[in-house]
Motif scaffolding. Structure first.
Motif, PDB file in Angstrom:
ATOM      1  N   GLN A 135       0.846  -1.192   0.000  1.00 39.27           N
ATOM      2  CA  GLN A 135       0.000   0.000   0.000  1.00 39.27           C
ATOM      3  C   GLN A 135       0.882   1.243   0.000  1.00 39.27           C
ATOM      4  N   THR A 136       0.912   1.935  -1.144  1.00 36.22           N
ATOM      5  CA  THR A 136       1.755   3.120  -1.249  1.00 36.22           C
ATOM      6  C   THR A 136       1.168   4.279  -0.449  1.00 36.22           C
ATOM      7  N   GLU A 137       2.039   5.156   0.031  1.00 31.57           N
ATOM      8  CA  GLU A 137       1.646   6.343   0.790  1.00 31.57           C
ATOM      9  C   GLU A 137       2.446   7.536   0.282  1.00 31.57           C
ATOM     10  N   ASN A 138       1.731   8.585  -0.131  1.00 31.98           N
ATOM     11  CA  ASN A 138       2.374   9.802  -0.619  1.00 31.98           C
ATOM     12  C   ASN A 138       3.348   9.505  -1.757  1.00 31.98           C
ATOM     13  N   TYR A 154      -1.947   7.175  -3.172  1.00 35.94           N
ATOM     14  CA  TYR A 154      -2.248   6.156  -2.166  1.00 35.94           C
ATOM     15  C   TYR A 154      -2.929   4.990  -2.872  1.00 35.94           C
ATOM     16  N   GLY A 167       4.488   1.322   3.042  1.00 34.40           N
ATOM     17  CA  GLY A 167       4.249   2.748   2.888  1.00 34.40           C
ATOM     18  C   GLY A 167       5.221   3.550   3.732  1.00 34.40           C
ATOM     19  N   SER A 215       4.391   4.078   7.347  1.00 35.14           N
ATOM     20  CA  SER A 215       3.889   2.902   8.043  1.00 35.14           C
ATOM     21  C   SER A 215       4.932   2.283   8.945  1.00 35.14           C
ATOM     22  N   ASP A 267      -0.329  13.675   4.905  1.00 36.84           N
ATOM     23  CA  ASP A 267      -1.149  12.513   5.248  1.00 36.84           C
ATOM     24  C   ASP A 267      -2.580  12.948   5.539  1.00 36.84           C
ATOM     25  N   GLN A 323      -6.066  11.974   3.630  1.00 39.59           N
ATOM     26  CA  GLN A 323      -7.232  11.409   4.309  1.00 39.59           C
ATOM     27  C   GLN A 323      -8.481  12.226   4.013  1.00 39.59           C
TER      28      GLN A 323
END
Length: 201
Positions: free
Chosen positions: A7-10, A48, A89, A92, A190, A194
């Motif tokens: 799960q990728t983040e930013n 994301y 991520g 994470s 983040d 969201q």
């Protein structure tokens, strides 16, 4: 070979348990970022969402990359611990990631390796695209590692628009600050992500 849905983040995924042995390049081929301590982050097309990843731990250098891969880079790394390869991520805790299957090969702590990172599909995502965790990934990654003495990083292929954009903007990546793409505080980004998610519900 073993697989993971990360799960990728930013727009970033950390590659564990590897650290780069050469930190002179902050961005390599618009595909990976390297921080001051050698931490390696893969660039994704989706902001994301899920990324389809596969890993191969090999005994020797593999054949050249297949044509399906749009962007390919290689760099020398060291295993920071005895553990299997995994992508998480950037915000994470490692415990939040999907556990590798029982077929995942363990790397030898302290050993030098060469890693070849292949990516495709990054241009299919919009610049701020948020894909649900159980959605269909646009991004596909293949990570291959094999024992090797340290050598200079190389860019084998750089054909996606995303790679070109990130390479042109490489000056916005600075050592320990690379994760935010020069966009400000990670917690703020983040929160923005969201809020975008909530607006779409």
């Amino acid at each position: 070979m073993y697989k993971q849905v990360a799960q990728t983040e930013n727009w970033r995924l950390d590659l564990l348990p590897l650290v780069a042995t050469d930190t002179s390049d902050t961005v390599l081929g618009g595909t990976v970022s390297i921080d001051d301590e050698g931490g390696i982050a893969l660039h994704t097309g989706a902001m994301y969402g899920p990324v389809d990843a596969a890993f191969e731990v090999l005994g020797s250098v593999p054949d050249g990359p297949a044509q399906e891969w749009e962007d390919v880079v290689e760099l020398s790394v060291r295993a920071a611990e005895a553990a299997p390869l995994i992508l998480i991520g950037i915000f994470s805790d490692g415990g939040e990631a999907d556990e590798p299957g029982t077929d995942a090969d363990m790397l030898e702590s302290g050993r030098d390796y060469r890693v070849r990172i292949h990516v495709r599909g990054r241009d299919k995502s919009g610049s701020d695209e948020l894909i649900e965790p159980d959605g269909t990934p646009n991004d596909h990654v293949l990570v291959q590692v094999w024992p090797s003495e340290p050598n200079k990083p190389t860019v084998t292929r750089m054909s996606s628009a995303k790679a070109g954009e990130d390479e042109r903007n490489s000056e916005t990546f600075s050592g320990s600050g690379y994760v935010t793409l020069g966009m400000g505080d990670p917690d703020r980004e983040d929160l923005i992500a969201q809020n975008l998610r909530d607006a779409g519900e």
